[in-house]
Design a protein around this motif. Structure first.
Motif, short mmCIF file in Angstrom:
data_model
loop_
_atom_site.label_atom_id
_atom_site.label_comp_id
_atom_site.label_asym_id
_atom_site.label_seq_id
_atom_site.Cartn_x
_atom_site.Cartn_y
_atom_site.Cartn_z
N ASN A 69 31.19 58.62 12.69
CA ASN A 69 31.22 57.56 11.69
C ASN A 69 30.38 57.96 10.49
OD1 ASN A 69 32.24 54.84 11.14
ND2 ASN A 69 30.08 54.27 11.03
N LYS A 70 31.06 58.23 9.38
CA LYS A 70 30.39 58.57 8.13
C LYS A 70 30.62 57.46 7.13
CE LYS A 70 30.16 62.10 4.49
NZ LYS A 70 30.80 63.29 3.90
N LEU A 71 29.54 57.01 6.48
CA LEU A 71 29.63 55.90 5.54
C LEU A 71 30.01 56.43 4.16
CD1 LEU A 71 26.53 53.83 6.67
CD2 LEU A 71 28.82 53.91 7.65
N ASP A 72 31.27 56.80 4.02
CA ASP A 72 31.74 57.47 2.80
C ASP A 72 31.77 56.54 1.59
OD1 ASP A 72 32.17 60.16 3.37
OD2 ASP A 72 33.96 59.70 4.51
N PRO A 219 20.51 64.27 0.44
CA PRO A 219 20.59 63.08 -0.42
C PRO A 219 21.94 62.93 -1.11
CG PRO A 219 18.52 64.25 -0.78
CD PRO A 219 19.36 65.13 0.09
N THR A 220 22.69 64.02 -1.20
CA THR A 220 23.99 63.96 -1.88
C THR A 220 25.13 63.63 -0.92
OG1 THR A 220 24.34 66.34 -1.57
CG2 THR A 220 23.22 65.65 -3.59
N VAL A 221 24.82 63.45 0.36
CA VAL A 221 25.86 63.20 1.37
C VAL A 221 25.64 61.82 1.98
CG1 VAL A 221 26.83 63.97 3.57
CG2 VAL A 221 26.06 65.65 1.88
N SER A 222 26.72 61.08 2.19
CA SER A 222 26.61 59.74 2.77
C SER A 222 26.05 59.79 4.18
CB SER A 222 28.00 59.08 2.78
OG SER A 222 28.47 58.88 1.46
N PRO A 223 25.43 58.69 4.64
CA PRO A 223 24.84 58.67 5.98
C PRO A 223 25.88 58.76 7.09
CG PRO A 223 24.01 56.86 4.61
CD PRO A 223 25.18 57.45 3.90
#
Length: 280
Positions: A69-72, A219-223
């Motif tokens: 699950n990535k919070l895109d 920091p540039t990638v979603s959680p």
């Protein structure tokens, strides 16, 4: 080979390693070995929400089968959990819910997916680790999103050492804080086992809680997140009674580095812990 096909092959060759390095998830929510080297399904006492849907127990450790699950795009608007909460359907006898007690140290496992700075196999020591948090949820419903005020920080698990000027020794010294705690990473960069640990707060109210893991690799990638439920008991004796009733082991976890003497990356003096007896 046509030019367009060659371009596609080149794109995939460049993109797939990046994709492989870009994600992870929690596989086990109550693992019986802290700082372990290799994944062992028999040491997993509990599983995340919906683990059965994705064959987490019997599938290949590093294969998410849609579980990740990535919070895109807009993390503040994206569902925090891969599947909605439904305790009656999202856990099974083979992928049971966790049971904790106040003050317990809990071990979680995850695949590394190439994301470890270790000079024994990586030239790049600037493999970023930005945030590793465990939340508990205030209430019985899933929070709307990562910015929800229902998320209460249980523990900040730190970040792993990295950087272009870092002492190379730090990249090969285990255990580490944060995501990159995977001593056997160089044997399988994509699917080596990493472990975290966190402690159940002594002031947590006993009862059933939802927990959430949040990892930001850069920091540039979603959680990335994983959700699971756990019954939290006031004492170990109460927790043990619950696990006994459900056919689970009540053995305490052990720490790999406390029961083994390691010299030059090799075990020279192992002490066998009590073998866990896992149901199912």
């Amino acid at each position: 080979m046509p030019v367009t096909m060659r371009l596609l092959v080149l794109f995939l060759a460049l993109a797939l390693p990046a994709l492989a390095a870009a994600h992870s998830w929690i596989v086990c929510t109550d693992y019986l070995e802290n700082n372990g080297w290799y994944w062992d399904e028999a040491k997993c006492r509990a599983w995340p929400r919906s683990a059965h849907r994705h064959n987490m127990r019997f599938g290949y450790f590093g294969l998410h089968r849609g579980f990740m699950n990535k919070l895109d795009n807009h993390p503040e608007e994206t569902a925090l959990c891969r599947h909605p909460r439904n305790d009656d359907t999202e856990y099974t006898d083979l992928t049971p819910m966790a049971a904790y007690y106040l003050g317990q140290k809990v071990v979680l496992t995850h695949p590394t997916k190439n994301h470890v700075a270790d000079v024994r196999c990586k030239d790049n020591t600037n493999i970023v680790d930005t945030e590793n948090l465990i939340f508990a949820v205030d209430g019985d419903e899933d929070p709307c999103c990562i910015d929800s005020d229902k998320l209460i920080v249980v523990e900040d698990m730190g970040i792993s050492p990295y950087g272009p000027d870092i002492d190379p020794v730090l990249t090969t010294t285990y255990p580490k804080p944060g995501f990159q705690n995977a001593p056997k990473f160089c044997e399988n960069e994509a699917d080596a086992m990493g472990t975290y640990n966190f402690t159940i707060p002594l002031d947590m109210k006993p009862g059933r809680h939802t927990f959430v893991w949040k990892w930001i690799r850069s920091p540039t990638v979603s959680p990335f997140t994983t959700c699971w439920e756990a019954d939290v008991f006031a004492t170990k004796a109460e927790r043990d009674a619950h696990y006994t009733a459900t056919g689970q082991s009540t053995v305490d976890l052990w720490d790999f580095y406390q029961i083994n003497t390691i010299v030059d990356g090799q075990i020279v003096d192992p002490i066998d812990p009590v073998d866990p007896i896992i149901s199912g």
